[in-house]
Motif scaffolding. Structure first.
Motif, PDB file in Angstrom:
ATOM      1  N   CYS A 148      36.676  53.975  46.812  1.00 56.42           N
ATOM      2  CA  CYS A 148      37.864  53.465  46.119  1.00 56.42           C
ATOM      3  C   CYS A 148      37.557  53.066  44.680  1.00 56.42           C
ATOM      4  CB  CYS A 148      38.412  52.238  46.853  1.00 56.42           C
ATOM      5  SG  CYS A 148      39.115  52.622  48.453  1.00 56.42           S
ATOM      6  N   THR A 154      42.636  50.895  48.207  1.00 57.86           N
ATOM      7  CA  THR A 154      41.977  50.446  49.432  1.00 57.86           C
ATOM      8  C   THR A 154      41.792  51.623  50.381  1.00 57.86           C
ATOM      9  OG1 THR A 154      44.037  50.017  50.611  1.00 57.86           O
ATOM     10  CG2 THR A 154      43.158  48.220  49.305  1.00 57.86           C
ATOM     11  N   CYS A 155      40.908  51.436  51.346  1.00 55.37           N
ATOM     12  CA  CYS A 155      40.693  52.435  52.387  1.00 55.37           C
ATOM     13  C   CYS A 155      40.224  51.681  53.623  1.00 55.37           C
ATOM     14  CB  CYS A 155      39.656  53.464  51.922  1.00 55.37           C
ATOM     15  SG  CYS A 155      37.982  52.803  51.896  1.00 55.37           S
ATOM     16  N   CYS A 206      36.976  49.387  52.900  1.00 54.38           N
ATOM     17  CA  CYS A 206      37.050  48.101  52.187  1.00 54.38           C
ATOM     18  C   CYS A 206      38.083  47.170  52.818  1.00 54.38           C
ATOM     19  CB  CYS A 206      37.255  48.285  50.691  1.00 54.38           C
ATOM     20  SG  CYS A 206      38.644  49.286  50.195  1.00 54.38           S
ATOM     21  N   CYS A 261      32.426  52.124  49.451  1.00 59.36           N
ATOM     22  CA  CYS A 261      33.401  53.197  49.701  1.00 59.36           C
ATOM     23  C   CYS A 261      33.721  53.850  48.366  1.00 59.36           C
ATOM     24  CB  CYS A 261      34.672  52.636  50.347  1.00 59.36           C
ATOM     25  SG  CYS A 261      35.557  51.451  49.305  1.00 59.36           S
ATOM     26  N   LYS A 308      33.786  51.494  44.299  1.00 54.23           N
ATOM     27  CA  LYS A 308      33.361  50.254  44.951  1.00 54.23           C
ATOM     28  C   LYS A 308      31.959  50.409  45.547  1.00 54.23           C
ATOM     29  CE  LYS A 308      38.049  48.617  45.947  1.00 54.23           C
ATOM     30  NZ  LYS A 308      38.995  48.140  46.988  1.00 54.23           N
TER      31      LYS A 308
HETATM   32 ZN    ZN Z   1      37.784  51.467  49.942  1.00 53.29          ZN
END
Ligand code: ZN
Ligand code: ADP
Ligand code: MG
Length: 478
Positions: free
Chosen positions: A25, A37-38, A41, A23, A20
């Motif tokens: 991901c 996801t993290c 995001c 980040c 992304k």
């Molecule tokens: Zn993320």
């Protein structure tokens, strides 16, 4: 009253990165909901975005590819709005200082080339997706945030498009550029390309633009074209009956082939844009830009022109062959091995394309490599295969992936070129059709094809038609 339409397109293309934009991901399409996801995001408090260099590089490629100017310093901005698929409550985008400005896309329509200006190309992150489960939408909705933070470029055109067909042609040309440069897969079905269309009409000859509406929710290039046609007709009807077009956003309904209002178009200051405090201004050095420029491939328009010049192809043939980079590569490899540009073009544009369509595959998935197509055409050229045989051989190659040699050996396909054998067949045919023989001798020379055809038929398709033709002429006195 005659009207002219004015169209400007806003295209979002997903940049083809593994990670992304802010980040690490994954951007992989089709994963289980909310598995990619993290905290970054998801927009958790206190996290810091880190810009993905590859995303910037791809955006730079797109700007250079349309001949735009890369701004040495651009600024990320927060676009604030509330939506369930946007957990942060804002989207990071670029506003007053986009990464790229200017440039154009060359559009081909009805044999004419026209340049459509590009206003800007900026970087931004995607939002998530909401789902409204069928039949239960009243009870609940689902949100998948996998797409949050996927890198996009937005390409905004000048209002220089003048018809729905031209809008279609613009999208085709833009997609080609994005695919050639490997900036984006630009695949509308997978949502890797999305298009909002702005349209207004004005009396022909009037300078000022009319009030525009914005069309959303089209999921193919043809749908964009159709939605514009429907909307232009709607606007003309309003104006003709003395009414006024209202500036608003309309949703295209593919099933009903109609537009429906979504919401009054919010003014841009509703978004309360302000510079993103967690990201430094984006600075692009001359060195970096130069290295990106050097990495650009030959672009579709340049390649098309080169094919016309170097290989003496028609505009039509060259356009088809350069429609995809892999097809253009395939063509050049085949011509390199069998230097008959027109014949190779015909075989690819007619025969190969037919197989690609039938099998719904890309050229990379075709079991016949360019070298084998060249080998086949050489055999055809040296008359060891007839045209019909060559087509049969190609069909077998497509099915089995075998080489020309293997297929020819297996099928026992050898063109008969032995003069004595051919002569026997020709004599038989001539004596079997005395009437036609007399007509031919009396001057009806177009019967030559008839005799050749009958002889080839008699031979079971094996007779070399060129030699047969010579023999027929010899026997009938020429
Ligand atoms: Zn993320
Ligand atoms: P907005 O402020 O509504 O976002 P922009 O000026 O940013 O409008 O333009 C958005 C898109 O609409 C651009 O592609 C632009 O070319 C196009 N556009 C602008 N004005 C018109 C108009 N009067 N008719 C058709 N398209 C237009
Ligand atoms: Mg705008």
């Amino acid at each position: 009253m005659e009207y002219e339409s004015v169209i400007g397109l806003e295209v979002h293309a997903q940049l083809d990165t593994a990670a992304k934009i802010f980040c690490g991901c994954s951007t992989e399409f089709g994963a289980e909901g909310n598995s990619q996801t993290c905290p970054i995001c998801l927009g958790m408090p206190g996290v810091l975005p880190v810009l993905n260099k590859r995303a910037v590089e791809l955006a730079l490629r797109s700007i250079l590819a349309v001949g735009g100017q890369v701004q040495p310093k651009s600024i990320f901005a927060r676009k604030n709005y509330f939506y369930p698929d946007l957990p942060k409550g804002y989207q990071i985008s670029q506003y007053e200082r986009p990464l790229g400005t200017g440039g154009s896309v060359t559009v081909h329509l009805d044999g004419l080339a026209k340049r459509v200006g590009i206003t800007r190309i900026h970087l931004e992150e995607d939002a998530g997706k909401s789902f409204h489960p069928e039949g239960r939408a009243i009870e609940y909705s689902l949100v998948d945030v996998n797409r949050c933070g996927v890198p996009l470029i937005e390409i905004v055109s000048e209002p220089e498009i003048r018809s729905p067909e031209e809008a279609y042609a613009y999208l085709v040309a833009l997609k080609q550029i994005l695919q050639y440069t490997e900036v984006s897969r630009a695949d509308m079905e997978k949502g890797k390309l999305r298009c909002d269309a702005n349209v207004s009409v004005r009396p022909k000859g009037q300078k000022e633009f009319g009030t525009k509406t914005e069309l959303k929710n089209m999921n193919s290039f043809r749908a964009v074209q159709k939605a514009l046609e429907v909307e232009i007709a709607r606007q003309i009807k309003i104006i003709d009956s003395g009414g006024k077009v209202v500036q608003e956003t309309l949703l295209w309904d593919e099933d009903r082939q109609a537009v429906a209002p979504m919401r009054a178009k919010e003014f841009s200051d509703d978004y309360r844009y302000f510079p993103e405090p967690d990201l430094l201004p984006l600075e692009v050095s001359m060195d970096w830009l130069e290295s990106v420029r050097k990495g650009l491939p030959e672009l579709p328009e340049a390649r098309r022109r080169r094919f016309i010049e170097v290989f003496s192809l028609s505009d039509y043939d060259a356009s088809l062959l350069t429609s995809e980079r892999a097809i253009a590569d395939y063509y050049e490899t085949a011509v390199g091995l069998y230097p008959n540009p027109k014949m190779v073009a015909n075989w690819i544009n007619v025969e190969v394309f037919r197989f690609l369509k039938e099998k719904k595959i890309f050229i990379d998935d075709l079991k016949v490599p360019a070298a084998e197509l060249a080998a086949l055409l050489k055999k055809l050229d040296s008359s060891s295969l007839s045209n019909t045989m060559a087509k049969e051989v190609l069909a077998a190659m497509v099915e089995t992936g075998k080489t020309v040699e293997a297929v020819v050996a297996q099928k026992g396909l050898v063109q008969e070129s032995d003069e004595a054998v051919l002569d026997g067949w020709v004599r038989e045919v001539i004596s079997a059709f005395p009437k036609q023989r007399e007509s031919y001798k009396a001057g009806k020379k177009q019967l030559l094809g008839f005799f050749v055809g009958e002889t080839v038929k008699k031979s079971g398709g094996k007779a070399n038609p060129k030699l047969v033709s010579t023999l027929v002429k010899k026997h009938l006195g020429e």
